[in-house]
Design a protein around this motif. Structure first.
Motif, PDB file in Angstrom:
ATOM      1  N   GLY A  66      23.992   7.605  -0.862  1.00 29.08           N
ATOM      2  CA  GLY A  66      24.040   7.741   0.730  1.00 29.08           C
ATOM      3  C   GLY A  66      22.660   7.543   0.885  1.00 29.08           C
ATOM      4  N   VAL A  67      22.194   6.293   0.959  1.00 30.71           N
ATOM      5  CA  VAL A  67      21.078   5.615   1.443  1.00 30.71           C
ATOM      6  C   VAL A  67      21.062   5.552   2.808  1.00 30.71           C
ATOM      7  N   THR A  68      20.285   6.398   3.639  1.00 31.92           N
ATOM      8  CA  THR A  68      20.039   6.527   4.981  1.00 31.92           C
ATOM      9  C   THR A  68      19.243   5.380   5.537  1.00 31.92           C
ATOM     10  N   PRO A  69      19.360   5.110   6.809  1.00 32.67           N
ATOM     11  CA  PRO A  69      18.408   4.140   7.216  1.00 32.67           C
ATOM     12  C   PRO A  69      16.991   4.606   7.442  1.00 32.67           C
ATOM     13  N   SER A  70      16.933   5.996   7.685  1.00 31.33           N
ATOM     14  CA  SER A  70      15.448   6.536   7.835  1.00 31.33           C
ATOM     15  C   SER A  70      14.750   6.351   6.473  1.00 31.33           C
ATOM     16  N   LEU A  71      15.574   6.590   5.433  1.00 27.61           N
ATOM     17  CA  LEU A  71      14.917   6.391   4.122  1.00 27.61           C
ATOM     18  C   LEU A  71      14.573   4.760   3.823  1.00 27.61           C
ATOM     19  N   GLN A  72      15.249   3.919   4.281  1.00 30.01           N
ATOM     20  CA  GLN A  72      15.222   2.541   4.145  1.00 30.01           C
ATOM     21  C   GLN A  72      14.077   1.977   4.847  1.00 30.01           C
ATOM     22  N   ALA A  73      13.708   2.823   6.179  1.00 27.86           N
ATOM     23  CA  ALA A  73      12.661   2.581   7.157  1.00 27.86           C
ATOM     24  C   ALA A  73      11.373   2.854   6.536  1.00 27.86           C
ATOM     25  N   GLU A  74      11.193   4.010   5.798  1.00 28.70           N
ATOM     26  CA  GLU A  74      10.324   4.745   5.188  1.00 28.70           C
ATOM     27  C   GLU A  74       9.984   3.767   4.148  1.00 28.70           C
ATOM     28  N   ASN A  75      10.924   3.397   3.300  1.00 23.14           N
ATOM     29  CA  ASN A  75      10.685   2.577   2.056  1.00 23.14           C
ATOM     30  C   ASN A  75       9.984   1.098   2.516  1.00 23.14           C
ATOM     31  N   ARG A  76      10.460   0.491   3.543  1.00 27.72           N
ATOM     32  CA  ARG A  76       9.990  -0.622   3.945  1.00 27.72           C
ATOM     33  C   ARG A  76       8.492  -0.424   4.519  1.00 27.72           C
ATOM     34  N   LEU A  77       8.164   0.818   5.081  1.00 27.00           N
ATOM     35  CA  LEU A  77       6.859   1.014   5.773  1.00 27.00           C
ATOM     36  C   LEU A  77       5.724   1.358   4.544  1.00 27.00           C
ATOM     37  N   LEU A  78       6.203   1.880   3.496  1.00 25.61           N
ATOM     38  CA  LEU A  78       5.522   1.940   2.359  1.00 25.61           C
ATOM     39  C   LEU A  78       5.183   0.762   1.673  1.00 25.61           C
ATOM     40  N   ARG A  79       5.957  -0.162   1.468  1.00 26.55           N
ATOM     41  CA  ARG A  79       6.025  -1.462   0.742  1.00 26.55           C
ATOM     42  C   ARG A  79       5.038  -2.182   1.476  1.00 26.55           C
ATOM     43  N   GLU A  80       5.129  -2.157   2.905  1.00 25.95           N
ATOM     44  CA  GLU A  80       4.109  -2.789   3.678  1.00 25.95           C
ATOM     45  C   GLU A  80       2.620  -2.257   3.289  1.00 25.95           C
ATOM     46  N   GLN A  81       2.504  -0.847   3.448  1.00 27.47           N
ATOM     47  CA  GLN A  81       1.002  -0.314   3.165  1.00 27.47           C
ATOM     48  C   GLN A  81       0.507  -0.773   1.875  1.00 27.47           C
ATOM     49  N   VAL A  82       1.420  -0.629   0.767  1.00 30.33           N
ATOM     50  CA  VAL A  82       1.085  -1.126  -0.476  1.00 30.33           C
ATOM     51  C   VAL A  82       0.442  -2.471  -0.251  1.00 30.33           C
ATOM     52  N   ALA A  83       1.231  -3.471   0.121  1.00 28.92           N
ATOM     53  CA  ALA A  83       0.939  -4.786   0.328  1.00 28.92           C
ATOM     54  C   ALA A  83      -0.362  -4.875   0.924  1.00 28.92           C
ATOM     55  N   GLU A  84      -0.670  -4.160   2.239  1.00 28.21           N
ATOM     56  CA  GLU A  84      -2.027  -4.259   2.675  1.00 28.21           C
ATOM     57  C   GLU A  84      -3.013  -3.698   1.835  1.00 28.21           C
ATOM     58  N   LEU A  85      -2.932  -2.623   1.231  1.00 24.32           N
ATOM     59  CA  LEU A  85      -3.871  -2.051   0.312  1.00 24.32           C
ATOM     60  C   LEU A  85      -4.238  -3.240  -0.837  1.00 24.32           C
ATOM     61  N   ARG A  86      -3.049  -3.905  -1.273  1.00 25.66           N
ATOM     62  CA  ARG A  86      -3.440  -4.908  -2.384  1.00 25.66           C
ATOM     63  C   ARG A  86      -4.260  -6.072  -1.878  1.00 25.66           C
ATOM     64  N   GLU A  87      -4.093  -6.424  -0.593  1.00 29.47           N
ATOM     65  CA  GLU A  87      -4.911  -7.542   0.014  1.00 29.47           C
ATOM     66  C   GLU A  87      -6.431  -7.015   0.123  1.00 29.47           C
ATOM     67  N   GLU A  88      -6.526  -5.780   0.663  1.00 27.04           N
ATOM     68  CA  GLU A  88      -7.856  -5.390   0.926  1.00 27.04           C
ATOM     69  C   GLU A  88      -8.469  -5.146  -0.424  1.00 27.04           C
ATOM     70  N   ARG A  89      -7.821  -4.635  -1.395  1.00 32.05           N
ATOM     71  CA  ARG A  89      -8.473  -4.853  -2.689  1.00 32.05           C
ATOM     72  C   ARG A  89      -8.901  -5.986  -3.290  1.00 32.05           C
ATOM     73  N   ASN A  90      -7.987  -6.958  -3.120  1.00 32.41           N
ATOM     74  CA  ASN A  90      -8.455  -8.171  -3.427  1.00 32.41           C
ATOM     75  C   ASN A  90      -9.701  -8.969  -2.832  1.00 32.41           C
ATOM     76  N   ALA A  91      -9.858  -8.810  -1.510  1.00 37.03           N
ATOM     77  CA  ALA A  91     -10.772  -9.105  -0.828  1.00 37.03           C
ATOM     78  C   ALA A  91     -12.094  -8.282  -1.123  1.00 37.03           C
ATOM     79  N   TRP A  92     -12.005  -7.029  -1.392  1.00 37.98           N
ATOM     80  CA  TRP A  92     -13.415  -6.596  -1.897  1.00 37.98           C
ATOM     81  C   TRP A  92     -13.720  -7.192  -3.434  1.00 37.98           C
ATOM     82  N   ARG A  93     -12.843  -7.282  -4.029  1.00 34.21           N
ATOM     83  CA  ARG A  93     -12.916  -7.838  -5.520  1.00 34.21           C
ATOM     84  C   ARG A  93     -13.760  -9.218  -5.297  1.00 34.21           C
TER      85      ARG A  93
END
Length: 132
Positions: A66-93
């Motif tokens: 029963g994967v709901t659309p809200s869980l999919q949206a939250e998952n997508r948002l979290l993946r985007e945040q992780v990608a942003e944090l990785r980019e920021e980490r790489n820039a600092w490095r």
């Protein structure tokens, strides 16, 4: 001899950690066997918890059914945040590496420490390195 903690947890539907805590606090009496395994008498176990008669639901729900659309949206948002944090980490490095490469300042030269006697008997104009 009683039943093991695993068997007891299956019979009453509680975790082994809960059973261990109950033994440690004295709520349930149990004893260690010769091989160091805790054992509980079924009578003592059922005195505190009723036996499980029906099939229990798993502790974690089946998320694939029963994967709901809200869980999919939250998952997508979290993946985007992780990608942003990785980019920021790489820039600092990269910035840290650039600064480490460009920081070529000469290390301050340490003057050799003169001993007590050489400082006491040296003339005032003597250089600290002992050269004249």
């Amino acid at each position: 001899m009683g039943i093991t903690l695993r068997e007891a947890s299956e019979k009453v539907g509680v975790t082994r950690q809960t059973l261990m805590k109950a033994i440690k606090t004295g709520r349930v009496s149990g004893e260690k066997s010769d091989n160091g395994e805790w054992r509980i008498e079924p009578v003592e176990l059922f005195r505190v918890w009723p036996p499980v008669t029906e099939v229990q639901q798993p502790l974690q729900p089946d998320l694939t059914s029963g994967v709901t659309p809200s869980l999919q949206a939250e998952n997508r948002l979290l993946r985007e945040q992780v990608a942003e944090l990785r980019e920021e980490r790489n820039a600092w490095r990269e910035q840290a590496q650039r600064l480490a490469l460009t920081d070529q300042r000469a290390a301050p030269q340490s003057t050799p420490q003169r001993g007590f006697w050489s400082r006491l008997f040296s003339r005032q104009g003597d250089s600290p390195s002992g050269e004249e």
